[in-house]
Design a protein around this motif. Structure first.
Motif, mmCIF file in Angstrom:
data_model
loop_
_atom_site.group_PDB
_atom_site.id
_atom_site.type_symbol
_atom_site.label_atom_id
_atom_site.label_comp_id
_atom_site.label_asym_id
_atom_site.label_seq_id
_atom_site.Cartn_x
_atom_site.Cartn_y
_atom_site.Cartn_z
ATOM 1 N N ASN A 3 0.841 -1.186 0.000
ATOM 2 C CA ASN A 3 0.000 0.000 0.000
ATOM 3 C C ASN A 3 0.878 1.238 0.000
ATOM 4 O OD1 ASN A 3 -1.750 2.068 0.478
ATOM 5 N ND2 ASN A 3 -2.782 1.087 2.222
ATOM 6 N N ALA A 4 0.691 2.102 -0.970
ATOM 7 C CA ALA A 4 1.556 3.267 -1.130
ATOM 8 C C ALA A 4 1.462 4.225 0.039
ATOM 9 C CB ALA A 4 1.226 3.994 -2.436
ATOM 10 N N SER A 5 0.370 4.194 0.797
ATOM 11 C CA SER A 5 0.224 5.147 1.880
ATOM 12 C C SER A 5 0.909 4.671 3.164
ATOM 13 C CB SER A 5 -1.261 5.422 2.142
ATOM 14 O OG SER A 5 -1.897 4.237 2.557
ATOM 15 N N SER A 6 1.372 3.436 3.200
ATOM 16 C CA SER A 6 2.058 2.946 4.387
ATOM 17 C C SER A 6 3.472 3.505 4.447
ATOM 18 C CB SER A 6 2.090 1.413 4.376
ATOM 19 O OG SER A 6 2.874 0.950 3.305
ATOM 20 N N MET A 7 4.065 3.411 5.600
ATOM 21 C CA MET A 7 5.433 3.894 5.776
ATOM 22 C C MET A 7 6.425 2.798 5.400
ATOM 23 S SD MET A 7 5.197 7.014 6.767
ATOM 24 C CE MET A 7 6.886 7.275 7.218
ATOM 25 N N LEU A 8 7.568 3.225 4.896
ATOM 26 C CA LEU A 8 8.632 2.277 4.578
ATOM 27 C C LEU A 8 9.342 1.870 5.868
ATOM 28 C CD1 LEU A 8 10.548 3.720 1.485
ATOM 29 C CD2 LEU A 8 9.207 1.647 1.582
ATOM 30 N N THR A 9 9.583 0.597 6.016
ATOM 31 C CA THR A 9 10.384 0.128 7.146
ATOM 32 C C THR A 9 11.830 0.009 6.683
ATOM 33 O OG1 THR A 9 10.156 -2.207 6.586
ATOM 34 C CG2 THR A 9 8.420 -1.232 7.981
ATOM 35 N N GLN A 10 12.733 -0.160 7.619
ATOM 36 C CA GLN A 10 14.141 -0.356 7.273
ATOM 37 C C GLN A 10 14.300 -1.597 6.395
ATOM 38 O OE1 GLN A 10 16.655 1.751 7.872
ATOM 39 N NE2 GLN A 10 18.073 0.414 6.782
ATOM 40 N N TYR A 11 13.523 -2.628 6.705
ATOM 41 C CA TYR A 11 13.555 -3.854 5.904
ATOM 42 C C TYR A 11 13.133 -3.560 4.463
ATOM 43 C CZ TYR A 11 12.357 -8.440 4.087
ATOM 44 O OH TYR A 11 12.280 -9.550 3.291
ATOM 45 N N ASP A 12 12.037 -2.779 4.303
ATOM 46 C CA ASP A 12 11.569 -2.416 2.963
ATOM 47 C C ASP A 12 12.651 -1.679 2.187
ATOM 48 O OD1 ASP A 12 8.998 -3.458 3.436
ATOM 49 O OD2 ASP A 12 8.242 -1.528 4.161
ATOM 50 N N ALA A 31 13.374 9.254 -0.543
ATOM 51 C CA ALA A 31 12.932 10.371 -1.390
ATOM 52 C C ALA A 31 12.116 9.863 -2.581
ATOM 53 C CB ALA A 31 14.138 11.184 -1.862
ATOM 54 N N LEU A 32 12.557 8.774 -3.190
ATOM 55 C CA LEU A 32 11.818 8.186 -4.310
ATOM 56 C C LEU A 32 10.458 7.659 -3.847
ATOM 57 C CD1 LEU A 32 14.673 6.325 -6.211
ATOM 58 C CD2 LEU A 32 13.344 8.280 -7.035
ATOM 59 N N TYR A 33 10.413 7.120 -2.652
ATOM 60 C CA TYR A 33 9.144 6.629 -2.111
ATOM 61 C C TYR A 33 8.153 7.782 -1.924
ATOM 62 C CZ TYR A 33 5.772 4.202 0.813
ATOM 63 O OH TYR A 33 4.615 3.658 1.315
ATOM 64 N N ASN A 34 8.652 8.896 -1.406
ATOM 65 C CA ASN A 34 7.788 10.068 -1.236
ATOM 66 C C ASN A 34 7.261 10.545 -2.580
ATOM 67 O OD1 ASN A 34 8.056 10.073 1.557
ATOM 68 N ND2 ASN A 34 9.865 11.386 1.500
ATOM 69 N N ARG A 35 8.116 10.546 -3.598
ATOM 70 C CA ARG A 35 7.682 10.956 -4.939
ATOM 71 C C ARG A 35 6.682 9.943 -5.506
ATOM 72 N NH1 ARG A 35 5.828 14.373 -8.247
ATOM 73 N NH2 ARG A 35 6.717 14.422 -10.311
ATOM 74 N N ARG A 41 -1.776 8.929 -6.851
ATOM 75 C CA ARG A 41 -2.823 9.799 -6.282
ATOM 76 C C ARG A 41 -3.961 9.031 -5.626
ATOM 77 N NH1 ARG A 41 -1.654 12.883 -11.268
ATOM 78 N NH2 ARG A 41 -3.256 11.613 -12.251
ATOM 79 N N THR A 42 -4.236 7.833 -6.088
ATOM 80 C CA THR A 42 -5.342 7.054 -5.511
ATOM 81 C C THR A 42 -4.853 6.029 -4.486
ATOM 82 O OG1 THR A 42 -5.247 5.534 -7.387
ATOM 83 C CG2 THR A 42 -6.833 7.362 -7.525
ATOM 84 N N SER A 48 -0.201 4.514 -12.585
ATOM 85 C CA SER A 48 -0.811 4.304 -13.901
ATOM 86 C C SER A 48 -0.124 5.185 -14.940
ATOM 87 C CB SER A 48 -2.295 4.656 -13.851
ATOM 88 O OG SER A 48 -2.451 6.056 -13.693
ATOM 89 N N SER A 49 -0.411 4.924 -16.200
ATOM 90 C CA SER A 49 0.178 5.734 -17.274
ATOM 91 C C SER A 49 -0.250 7.193 -17.158
ATOM 92 C CB SER A 49 -0.168 5.157 -18.642
ATOM 93 O OG SER A 49 -1.555 5.027 -18.787
ATOM 94 N N ASP A 50 -1.492 7.448 -16.762
ATOM 95 C CA ASP A 50 -1.949 8.833 -16.587
ATOM 96 C C ASP A 50 -1.155 9.546 -15.502
ATOM 97 O OD1 ASP A 50 -3.844 8.603 -18.568
ATOM 98 O OD2 ASP A 50 -5.490 8.152 -17.187
ATOM 99 N N GLU A 51 -0.858 8.823 -14.434
ATOM 100 C CA GLU A 51 -0.070 9.420 -13.344
ATOM 101 C C GLU A 51 1.362 9.693 -13.799
ATOM 102 O OE1 GLU A 51 -2.552 7.595 -9.567
ATOM 103 O OE2 GLU A 51 -1.117 6.299 -10.622
ATOM 104 N N PHE A 52 1.929 8.793 -14.601
ATOM 105 C CA PHE A 52 3.268 9.045 -15.152
ATOM 106 C C PHE A 52 3.271 10.280 -16.037
ATOM 107 C CE2 PHE A 52 4.833 4.796 -14.012
ATOM 108 C CZ PHE A 52 6.119 5.132 -13.630
#
Length: 175
Positions: A3-12, A31-35, A41-42, A48-52
């Motif tokens: 899930n993109a809204s979750s936080m990255l762990t050190q393991y991730d 930084a890439l994760y934040n971007r 957006r959803t 998706s291609s539209d988001e790119f």
């Protein structure tokens, strides 16, 4: 990490670093994760291609439609792996492999004169006639020791582009 809204762990972070052959630092991965989360957006866990296409540098690229085929639906891990070819630490081979995939229109592991012509058409638009494109491309292939009938495989592509001094890099801003 699904899930993109979750936080990255050190393991991730370490898992993503390993997946992209350690071409990005842990700080760059965050930084890439934040971007990635901004683009997703959803918050569905992939872009998706539209988001790119919301990335100006991407949408203005004359090869954006070809690149979309490669990036549509990428999750975060694969997003970073795709971008790793643009890392200053990426080898020339990694960069050429990405370019090869862009030129390999049908995905059969070879690039034909027709494939090269299609990419050149995308790059030049109306600035060159079809006749000019064919002439230039024929000359370039001939100078490299190939003909219009040749199929270029990855090794051939490496040989031709290794002399070009590729500069494919993206800077990852870290705060």
């Amino acid at each position: 990490m699904g899930n993109a809204s979750s936080m990255l762990t050190q393991y991730d972070i370490e898992e993503v670093q390993e997946h992209c052959n350690y071409l990005f630092s842990q700080q760059e991965i965050v930084a890439l994760y934040n971007r990635f989360c901004q683009l997703d957006r959803t918050a569905k866990g992939f872009i998706s291609s539209d988001e790119f296409l919301s990335i100006p540098e991407f949408s203005l690229n004359p090869l954006s439609q070809r690149l979309l085929k490669m990036v549509d639906g990428l999750n975060f891990k694969d997003f970073v792996a795709f971008l790793s070819a643009f890392s200053p630490q990426a080898t020339p081979q990694q960069k050429v492999e990405l370019i090869f995939k862009v030129y390999d229109v049908d995905g059969k592991g070879r690039v034909t004169f027709k494939d090269l012509l299609e990419v050149l058409r995308d790059l030049t638009g109306s600035f060159m006639s079809e006749e000019q494109r064919e002439k230039v491309l024929g000359q370039v292939l001939e100078e490299a020791g190939y003909s219009r009938e040749s199929s270029l495989y990855l090794e051939d592509f490496m040989k031709v582009l290794s002399k070009a001094g590729l500069k494919m890099e993206v800077e990852v801003p870290v705060d």
